[in-house]
Design a protein around this motif. Structure first.
Motif, mmCIF file in Angstrom:
data_model
loop_
_atom_site.group_PDB
_atom_site.id
_atom_site.type_symbol
_atom_site.label_atom_id
_atom_site.label_comp_id
_atom_site.label_asym_id
_atom_site.label_seq_id
_atom_site.Cartn_x
_atom_site.Cartn_y
_atom_site.Cartn_z
ATOM 1 N N GLY A 249 0.833 -1.202 0.000
ATOM 2 C CA GLY A 249 0.000 0.000 0.000
ATOM 3 C C GLY A 249 0.864 1.246 0.000
ATOM 4 O O GLY A 249 0.432 2.341 0.373
ATOM 5 N N SER A 250 2.110 1.065 -0.418
ATOM 6 C CA SER A 250 3.054 2.173 -0.539
ATOM 7 C C SER A 250 3.694 1.941 -1.910
ATOM 8 O O SER A 250 4.486 1.011 -2.090
ATOM 9 N N LEU A 251 3.282 2.753 -2.888
ATOM 10 C CA LEU A 251 3.598 2.453 -4.286
ATOM 11 C C LEU A 251 5.082 2.217 -4.523
ATOM 12 O O LEU A 251 5.469 1.272 -5.205
ATOM 13 N N VAL A 252 5.936 3.094 -3.979
ATOM 14 C CA VAL A 252 7.371 2.956 -4.221
ATOM 15 C C VAL A 252 7.862 1.598 -3.709
ATOM 16 O O VAL A 252 8.625 0.903 -4.387
ATOM 17 N N ALA A 253 7.406 1.217 -2.535
ATOM 18 C CA ALA A 253 7.860 -0.044 -1.943
ATOM 19 C C ALA A 253 7.340 -1.236 -2.742
ATOM 20 O O ALA A 253 8.076 -2.194 -3.017
ATOM 21 N N ASP A 254 6.068 -1.188 -3.145
ATOM 22 C CA ASP A 254 5.517 -2.285 -3.952
ATOM 23 C C ASP A 254 6.227 -2.362 -5.307
ATOM 24 O O ASP A 254 6.568 -3.440 -5.787
#
Ligand code: FDP
Length: 341
Positions: A249-254
């Motif tokens: 739910g954290s775009l950069v991390a996904d």
């Protein structure tokens, strides 16, 4: 005995890039250095978020996207505003946190570049110590400085000169492309430098992971429901291996995890968000440039994200991004469902 590897900082890597363009003025190098400095400042603040009461939690304000503004969002936004364009090389800066673009003072420089960024993406995760990130895209100015306007700001992703992200996770990483491969640098906190750790990242052609907020399933279209079902049970015939699910739910991390391991991130339209949630200029287009430079692909379901021209700074798009084979397959399924080939 294995030969020890030479350490390379992000600054020297960027300088090497500049040497490939003998006519380069150093403006671009300076700009990436500015971004790297801002990233170090934000990283330090994110790391101590749990310690400092006064920077945790929401400010009580709502940003232009209608979302609660976290104090660290505000802090990161200000840091990037202050660090970027110190040589007068940036004429316009757009931020997810600001309703309107900021026209910067270029009297001391060329004002050659436009920067659009999401200073702290995934900010609803800050209070619970989950990775957040910064995403940025750099475009070149199209008109003369006294004629700046929409044609300079509102450019498609395929006009990007460079794009990158910083992930503030278990370590802080800076990943960027300027058209010559995707390179990752990991922060060594002891010396405060980003050191080259992932040279020339190539993303796997097929996914092992799918990432989507499945709570929205009731409000997806039938074709999206079917696509996600097939990711789970195996594509097409249902007898292939299904993928595993990961959604931070954290775009950069996904995105970062999928880039390295092979995966597809989906943020499809829902009945209440027919354009999806993600912003074209400060999220989707920069990540699309990185995905493609690493051998992946990004689509809005109908075609390349990089081809989409924004209507305004905060235009949103549905996003399917990651391993090339799976994103192309999603596009094909959507096209078939809409009566295409
Ligand atoms: P956030 O709202 O926490 O800033 O674009 C914003 C974003 O996070 C992405 O980082 C993330 O992938 C997505 O929204 C999560 O949205 P949902 O909560 O709707 O899944």
């Amino acid at each position: 005995m294995t030969q020890p590897r030479n350490l390379q900082t992000i600054e020297s890597h960027i300088l090497d890039l500049q040497r490939m363009h003998p006519s380069a003025s150093g403006d671009f190098t300076g700009l990436l250095n500015d971004i790297s400095l801002a990233a170090k400042i934000v990283s330090q603040e994110v790391n101590k978020a749990g310690l400092a009461e006064e920077i945790l939690g929401a400010t009580g304000e709502v940003n232009v996207q209608g979302e609660a503004v976290q104090k660290l969002d505000e802090f990161a936004n200000n840091v990037f505003l202050h660090c970027i364009g110190t040589r007068g090389q940036v004429c316009i800066m757009g931020s997810e946190e600001l309703a309107d673009p900021v026209y910067l003072d270029t009297r001391e420089g060329t004002g050659r570049y436009i920067v659009v960024l999401d200073p702290l993406d995934g900010s609803s995760n800050i209070d619970v110590n989950v990775s957040v990130g910064t995403i940025f895209g750099i475009w070149r100015r199209q008109s003369s400085l006294d004629n700046l306007g929409d044609s300079d700001l509102l450019q498609a992703g395929n006009e990007l000169v460079a794009a990158g992200y910083i992930i503030y996770g278990s370590s802080t990483m800076f990943v960027y492309t300027a058209g010559h491969g995707v390179h990752g640098f990991t922060m060594d906190p002891g010396i405060g430098e980003f050191l080259l750790s992932h040279e020339n990242i190539q993303t796997p052609f097929r996914s092992r992971i799918y990432s989507v907020n499945e709570a929205y399933e009731p409000s997806w279209s039938d074709v999206v429901k079917d696509i996600v079902r097939q990711f789970k049970y195996g594509r097409d015939s249902g007898n292939g291996p299904g993928l595993t699910a990961r959604y931070i739910g954290s775009l950069v991390a996904d995105f970062h995890r999928n880039l390295l391991k092979g995966g597809i991130y989906l943020y499809p339209p829902t009945t209440d968000k027919p354009e999806g949630k993600l912003r074209l200029m400060c999220e989707a287009a920069p990540l699309a440039m990185i995905a493609e430079a690493a051998g992946g692909y990004a689509s809005d379901g109908t075609g390349p994200v990089l081809d989409i021209k924004p209507g305004h700074l905060h235009t949103r798009v549905p996003l399917y991004i990651g391993s090339r084979d799976d994103v192309l397959w999603v596009e094909k399924k959507i096209s078939e469902a809409e009566g295409g080939i």
